[in-house]
Enzyme design. Structure first.
Site, short mmCIF file in Angstrom:
data_model
loop_
_atom_site.label_atom_id
_atom_site.label_comp_id
_atom_site.label_asym_id
_atom_site.label_seq_id
_atom_site.Cartn_x
_atom_site.Cartn_y
_atom_site.Cartn_z
N LYS A 1 67.31 41.73 36.97
CA LYS A 1 67.78 42.28 35.72
C LYS A 1 69.08 43.09 36.05
CE LYS A 1 66.03 45.01 31.73
NZ LYS A 1 65.02 45.62 31.10
N SER B 1 63.57 44.18 26.45
CA SER B 1 65.15 44.06 26.67
C SER B 1 65.41 43.10 28.00
CB SER B 1 65.59 45.34 27.28
OG SER B 1 64.87 45.95 28.35
N SER C 1 59.39 46.16 27.62
CA SER C 1 60.56 45.25 27.85
C SER C 1 60.03 44.28 28.85
CB SER C 1 61.72 45.89 28.30
OG SER C 1 62.38 46.53 27.05
N1 GLN Z 1 62.01 47.39 22.64
C1 GLN Z 1 61.76 48.79 22.93
C2 GLN Z 1 63.12 49.60 22.86
O1 GLN Z 1 63.95 49.07 22.28
C3 GLN Z 1 61.42 48.90 24.60
C4 GLN Z 1 62.50 48.67 25.40
C5 GLN Z 1 62.11 48.60 26.93
O2 GLN Z 1 61.04 48.71 27.34
N2 GLN Z 1 63.12 48.87 27.91
O3 GLN Z 1 63.31 50.67 23.20
#
Ligand code: GLN
Length: 493
Positions: free
Chosen positions: A78, A159, A183
């Site tokens: 990532k 994400s 995410s």
């Molecule tokens: N979808 C969640 C957010 O937008 C979680 C993102 C994540 O876990 N990095 O914050």
């Protein structure tokens, strides 16, 4: 044999038996990336030459019989993990030109064990999102398509959307992700692969671009539960450079996958039956319960009464921490700069041009809830509710060994859907956020397809630092689900 279709475990055996070389395995993946990445956009940066050098080093180590546990295994990283000498963007324009002079601790551990890095995987900007739509480097396409619909492009979740799409599309044998509120688990569910968020503190956060420091945690994606276990064993471990990483031995997670679930008590949290949840997801959850019962687990109804406050408190705590963490991107120290008339003007122009809309929204919310007049009303209150969410889990884990829930309230949606209203997008995280707030481990396992032919995941949540039970239960679900469907878009390298 299609090299890109192997499991990580099978590739490890094949390399050891010299059925193929690490160079061949890496080249097969690089060819697959060349063929399919223009469509999926799962990688922001492909590390072609560095990957081949690492593969050659792995081949030499294998020949000397000194190979580490991941020798020659090609992975996607990532693009939130700093990689020494390779651009690290965090999906943001503001870090576009940033080339870290250091390697994150998690990726250092993977390199120590012989892994090959194919490239840096796309993500929502600064890991904020559930669709990979907010990346400054363009959206990622989910390799899955709705049955009979080759037009609609689906999101991979977020994400860590690029990390999940790369593994599902056969552009890597495994990948790293990070999970702040879901995410890893949500994109795993959307892309039909397993993904594990370990306990907060299990993996070092050092060298991972910070989003919300009290929530961020690294974890693996792969195409089997056991492959995730293999990766986590290499990723995890105490790191003196991260005071929140925990000094505990890292168990043999691979062995835990074979433990079975006989005699385990599995909690079914009543509050995860949310209004408007599709019948298919309820049905999938029922099937998951039946599978575990058949192999000897006992199901227990439990209550996590503060679940309903999970999202509301997460969307105070996470933006608060992000507004503080992202203050460092000022055009002076990292990444891009827009020159201004004076220092303040330089800050403003750089941040206005460098951050996307979602990141700005979070910084605004975070600054507001931390401001003198509202700190007690929002931030402090949210922290108190967070303690209650943790208490729910602690009480449940006095009675059960793990929890079983759906991972997401829907299957993958199309690019463009859910984009009109940020709150709709935030609802994607309703089942993943509570475990994040409590810091406990959770894993998504592909468990079936919906009526449109899209994958759906089940989530297993465990006690703090008991990833082994999470792997045992997840592996049992995987065996029962026998999920063998493949995405429409996949490389045949
Ligand atoms: N979808 C969640 C957010 O937008 C979680 C993102 C994540 O876990 N990095 O914050």
């Amino acid at each position: 044999m299609t090299l890109t279709d192997l499991t990580l475990g099978a590739a490890r055996e094949g390399l050891r038996a010299r059925e193929f070389t690490a160079r061949e395995l890496t080249l097969a993946h690089l060819r697959a990336i060349e063929a399919l990445n223009p469509r999926l956009n799962a990688y922001i940066t492909v590390m072609h030459d560095r990957a081949l050098d690492q593969a050659d080093a792995a081949d030499a180590a294998l020949a000397r019989r000194e190979a580490g546990p991941l020798a020659g295994i090609p992975l996607a990283i990532k693009d939130l993990f700093c990689t020494e000498g390779t651009r690290t963007t965090a999906g943001s324009r503001i870090l576009g030109p940033f080339v870290p002079p250091y390697e994150s601790s998690v990726t250092t551990n993977l390199l120590r064990d012989g892994a090959v890095f194919l490239g840096k995987a796309n993500l929502d900007e600064f890991a904020m999102g559930s669709s990979n739509i907010t990346s400054a480097y363009g959206p990622v396409e989910n390799p899955w398509q709705r049955a009979g619909d080759t037009e609609a492009k689906l999101v991979p979740g977020g994400s860590s959307g690029g990390s999940a799409a790369a593994v599902a599309g056969r552009l890597a044998l495994g990948s790293t992700g990070t999970d702040t509120g879901g995410s890893i688990r949500q994109p795993a569910s959307f892309c039909g692969i397993p993904g594990m968020k370990p306990t907060y503190g299990r993996c070092s956060r050092w060298g991972i671009v910070a989003f919300a420091s009290s929530l961020d945690q690294a974890g693996p994606f792969a195409r089997t539960v056991e492959d995730c276990a293999i990766l986590l064993r290499s990723m995890a471990g105490h790191d003196p450079k991260d005071s929140t990483s925990v000094d505990r031995p890292v168990p043999d997670y691979e062995a835990a996958c074979r433990r079975g679930v006989k005699g385990l008590r599995i909690g079914i949290p009543r509050e995860y039956h949310v209004d408007g949840m599709p019948a298919e997801i309820e049905a999938l959850w029922e099937r998951g319960k039946a599978w575990l019962r058949e192999v000897g687990a006992e199901l227990v109804d439990v209550s996590l009464p503060h679940t309903k406050y999970g999202l509301a408190t997460y969307y105070i705590v996470a933006p608060a921490e992000c507004s503080s963490n992202l203050a460092r991107y000022d055009g002076v120290r990292f990444g891009m700069r827009e020159n201004g008339e004076d220092l303040r003007d330089l800050y403003e122009r750089t941040r206005a041009a460098g951050f996307g809309a979602e990141v700005k929204r979070r910084i605004l919310i975070g600054t507001y809830v931390l401001s003198a007049g509202y700190y007690d009303a929002y931030y402090l209150r949210a922290q108190k509710v967070r303690a209650l969410i943790l208490k729910d889990f602690t009480e449940a884990f006095a009675r059960v060994d793990a929890l079983l829930t759906p991972t997401t309230p829907s299957a993958a949606f199309a690019q463009g859907e859910n984009m009109d209203d940020p709150v709709k997008m935030y609802l994607n995280d309703v089942f993943t956020v509570p475990a994040s707030m409590a810091g406990v481990p959770g894993m998504s396992v592909p468990a079936g397809l919906d009526a449109q032919g899209l994958p759906l995941g089940l989530q297993v949540i465990g006690r703090p630092f008991d990833e082994e039970t999470v792997f045992a239960v997840s592996a049992a679900l995987e065996r029962a689900a026998d999920f063998s469907a493949r995405p429409a878009l996949r490389a045949e390298g």
